[in-house]
Motif scaffolding. Structure first.
Motif, PDB file in Angstrom:
ATOM      1  N   ALA A  39      10.306   6.037   3.607  1.00 10.14           N
ATOM      2  CA  ALA A  39       9.613   4.770   3.418  1.00 10.14           C
ATOM      3  C   ALA A  39       8.182   5.491   2.903  1.00 10.14           C
ATOM      4  O   ALA A  39       7.659   4.767   1.682  1.00 10.14           O
ATOM      5  CB  ALA A  39       9.230   3.825   4.433  1.00 10.14           C
ATOM      6  N   GLY A  40       7.735   6.233   3.543  1.00 16.66           N
ATOM      7  CA  GLY A  40       6.699   6.935   3.017  1.00 16.66           C
ATOM      8  C   GLY A  40       6.418   7.601   1.565  1.00 16.66           C
ATOM      9  O   GLY A  40       5.805   7.658   0.890  1.00 16.66           O
ATOM     10  N   ASN A  41       7.899   8.232   1.409  1.00 18.15           N
ATOM     11  CA  ASN A  41       7.957   8.834   0.206  1.00 18.15           C
ATOM     12  C   ASN A  41       8.076   7.723  -1.040  1.00 18.15           C
ATOM     13  O   ASN A  41       7.669   7.969  -2.222  1.00 18.15           O
ATOM     14  CB  ASN A  41       9.348   9.503   0.083  1.00 18.15           C
ATOM     15  CG  ASN A  41       9.649  10.844   0.861  1.00 18.15           C
ATOM     16  OD1 ASN A  41       8.407  11.472   0.969  1.00 18.15           O
ATOM     17  ND2 ASN A  41      10.279  11.284   1.159  1.00 18.15           N
ATOM     18  N   MET A  42       8.555   6.585  -0.791  1.00 17.42           N
ATOM     19  CA  MET A  42       8.533   5.459  -1.690  1.00 17.42           C
ATOM     20  C   MET A  42       7.095   5.260  -2.233  1.00 17.42           C
ATOM     21  O   MET A  42       6.953   4.905  -3.401  1.00 17.42           O
ATOM     22  CB  MET A  42       9.311   4.324  -1.141  1.00 17.42           C
ATOM     23  CG  MET A  42      10.839   4.527  -0.881  1.00 17.42           C
ATOM     24  SD  MET A  42      11.822   5.208  -2.164  1.00 17.42           S
ATOM     25  CE  MET A  42      12.011   7.050  -1.773  1.00 17.42           C
ATOM     26  N   PHE A  43       6.115   5.095  -1.110  1.00 13.88           N
ATOM     27  CA  PHE A  43       4.870   4.670  -1.486  1.00 13.88           C
ATOM     28  C   PHE A  43       4.247   5.874  -2.134  1.00 13.88           C
ATOM     29  O   PHE A  43       3.337   5.543  -3.008  1.00 13.88           O
ATOM     30  CB  PHE A  43       4.174   4.158  -0.304  1.00 13.88           C
ATOM     31  CG  PHE A  43       4.758   2.856   0.241  1.00 13.88           C
ATOM     32  CD1 PHE A  43       4.165   2.059  -0.218  1.00 13.88           C
ATOM     33  CD2 PHE A  43       5.188   2.878   1.560  1.00 13.88           C
ATOM     34  CE1 PHE A  43       4.485   0.389   0.139  1.00 13.88           C
ATOM     35  CE2 PHE A  43       5.581   1.546   2.060  1.00 13.88           C
ATOM     36  CZ  PHE A  43       5.133   0.340   1.527  1.00 13.88           C
ATOM     37  N   THR A  44       4.472   6.995  -1.872  1.00 16.84           N
ATOM     38  CA  THR A  44       3.793   8.027  -2.404  1.00 16.84           C
ATOM     39  C   THR A  44       4.403   7.917  -3.948  1.00 16.84           C
ATOM     40  O   THR A  44       3.390   8.336  -5.065  1.00 16.84           O
ATOM     41  CB  THR A  44       4.454   9.626  -1.952  1.00 16.84           C
ATOM     42  OG1 THR A  44       4.233   9.415  -0.612  1.00 16.84           O
ATOM     43  CG2 THR A  44       4.003  10.675  -2.582  1.00 16.84           C
ATOM     44  N   LYS A  45       5.631   7.404  -4.313  1.00 20.29           N
ATOM     45  CA  LYS A  45       5.932   7.425  -5.624  1.00 20.29           C
ATOM     46  C   LYS A  45       5.298   6.273  -6.516  1.00 20.29           C
ATOM     47  O   LYS A  45       4.923   6.371  -7.406  1.00 20.29           O
ATOM     48  CB  LYS A  45       7.475   7.361  -5.822  1.00 20.29           C
ATOM     49  CG  LYS A  45       8.233   8.540  -5.228  1.00 20.29           C
ATOM     50  CD  LYS A  45       8.324   9.736  -6.027  1.00 20.29           C
ATOM     51  CE  LYS A  45       9.236   9.541  -7.029  1.00 20.29           C
ATOM     52  NZ  LYS A  45       9.265  10.782  -7.845  1.00 20.29           N
ATOM     53  N   LYS A  46       4.724   5.165  -5.615  1.00 18.14           N
ATOM     54  CA  LYS A  46       4.382   4.218  -6.466  1.00 18.14           C
ATOM     55  C   LYS A  46       2.985   4.373  -6.503  1.00 18.14           C
ATOM     56  O   LYS A  46       2.307   3.834  -7.475  1.00 18.14           O
ATOM     57  CB  LYS A  46       4.397   2.685  -5.381  1.00 18.14           C
ATOM     58  CG  LYS A  46       5.746   2.144  -5.370  1.00 18.14           C
ATOM     59  CD  LYS A  46       5.785   0.971  -4.362  1.00 18.14           C
ATOM     60  CE  LYS A  46       7.065   0.082  -4.817  1.00 18.14           C
ATOM     61  NZ  LYS A  46       6.964  -0.671  -6.123  1.00 18.14           N
TER      62      LYS A  46
END
Length: 302
Positions: free
Chosen positions: A161-168
Motif C-alpha cells: 500500500a505504501g508503494n502505491m502512495f509513493t507512486k501517487k
C-alpha cells in the motif's frame, strides 16, 4: 516515468546496495528488540528518522493526506507489524522471506488503483508462492509464532500500500518523503506504545539500553530508513513498479545468510523448501517475457 527494463549500472548497484542494507536490517531489528519492546523501537525509529530533519528539508509538494497515508502504511503499520512479528518469535530470516509477498500485494493493488491488469503468469506465480507460505504456516512452532507469520503478511500488505502512495505522490526529493512520512508515523506509534506497553516498560527500556541496541537503532534509522528508503523512493519514481519491486526478492537471501552468520539461525529443510516456492513463484512471474519468447520461437519452428 521511465519504462526501461534494464537498469543502468549505477542504478543496478544502487538497488543491490538497498538489498544488502535491508537484508541485514532484520538482524539489527532482532538486536534492537533485545532492549526495546516492538512499539517503542518503532517510535524511536520514526522519531530519529524525522527529527530534526523536518526543520531543514521542505515538505514534498503533495496533498498532506497522501503524505500521512504514506507514513501510516509504509512506516507505522509496516514496521509496527514487522517488529511485533519478530518479537513474537518469527526468526529474522523467515521474516525477511515472508515480507516478499508484498510483490503480489503490490501487483494486486496496482490493478485496483492504476488498472494495471496482472497477467496469467503473475497470477500463477502468486499461487506458487503462497504454497511456500502454507509450508511456513504448517511448520512454525507455537501460536505466538503463527501470529507472527500473520502479522508479517499484514506488514507485506502495508508495504505494498505504501508503494502505491509513493507512486501517487511523485516527490521530487525521495528523502523528503521518507522524513515527512516518518513524522506522520511518529506520534501514532508513540500513542500505541504508551497504550500497549506503558510508561513503566518504556522508562525501564530507556534506562537499561545496551550499546548493541544503540548501534542497531543507528543502523535501522540512518542506513535502512534514510539511505534505503530514500534510494528506494528515487527508483520507484524513476522506473515502473514491475522493474524495481522484484529486486526485493534478493532481500531474504541476504536476510537468511546474515541471520545464520550473526545470530546462528538454523536453516532446516522446510525453510529452504518454503524459500524455493516463494522465490520460485516470484521468479516465474518475472520470466514471463522470456517464456513467451521461447513459446513463440517454438511455434515458429514447428
Amino acid at each position: 516515468m521511465g519504462n526501461t527494463i534494464n537498469l543502468p549500472p549505477k542504478h543496478l548497484l544502487l538497488v543491490l546496495a538497498i538489498v544488502l542494507i535491508w537484508g541485514v536490517n532484520f538482524v539489527a531489528v532482532y538486536i534492537g528488540l533485545k532492549s526495546f519492546p516492538p512499539f517503542l523501537l518503532s517510535a524511536i525509529r520514526f522519531g530519529l528518522s524525522a527529527l530534526p530533519w523536518v526543520f531543514f528539508i521542505p515538505r514534498p509538494k503533495a496533498p498532506l493526506k497522501l503524505i500521512v497515508y504514506y507514513g501510516l502504511f509504509n512506516f507505522a503499520m509496516q514496521f509496527g507489524l514487522i517488529f511485533t512479528g519478530i518479537h513474537l518469535g518469527l526468526s529474522p530470516g523467515l521474516a525477511s522471506l515472508i515480507l516478499q509477498i508484498q510483490v503480489f500485494f503490490s501487483i494486486g493493488l496496482a490493478f485496483l488503483v492504476f488498472q494495471d491488469r496482472p497477467s496469467p503468469f503473475k497470477i500463477a506465480g502468486s499461487l506458487i508462492s503462497f504454497i511456500g507460505i502454507g509450508i511456513v504456516a504448517v511448520n512454525v512452532n507455537g501460536g505466538s509464532t503463527f501470529l507472527g507469520l500473520i502479522l508479517m503478511l499484514l506488514a507485506a500488505f502495508s508495504w505494498a500500500a505504501g508503494n502505491m502512495f509513493t507512486k501517487k505522490i511523485h516527490a521530487e526529493s525521495p528523502l523528503a518523503l521518507v522524513v515527512w512520512g516518518n513524522l506522520a508515523a511518529f506520534p501514532v506509534m508513540v500513542l500505541i506504545s504508551l497504550f500497549f506497553e506503558g510508561p513503566v516498560v518504556i522508562l525501564s527500556s530507556l534506562q537499561n539500553v545496551s550499546w548493541p541496541a544503540i548501534a542497531a537503532v543507528f543502523y535501522i534509522v540512518y542506513f535502512s530508513t534514510h539511505i534505503g528508503y530514500g534510494a528506494w523512493g528515487f527508483l520507484m519514481k524513476s522506473y515502473s513498479t514491475s522493474v524495481v519491486v522484484p529486486f526485493t526478492l534478493m532481500v531474504p537471501v541476504v536476510g537468511f545468510l546474515s541471520s545464520a552468520l550473526f545470530l546462528g539461525e538454523e536453516l532446516p529443510y522446510w525453510k529452504l523448501l518454503a524459500s524455493l516456492f516463494i522465490l520460485g513463484g516470484l521468479i516465474f512471474g518475472l520470466l514471463e517475457k522470456q517464456v513467451r519468447g521461447v513459446i513463440a520461437g517454438f511455434r515458429q519452428r514447428s
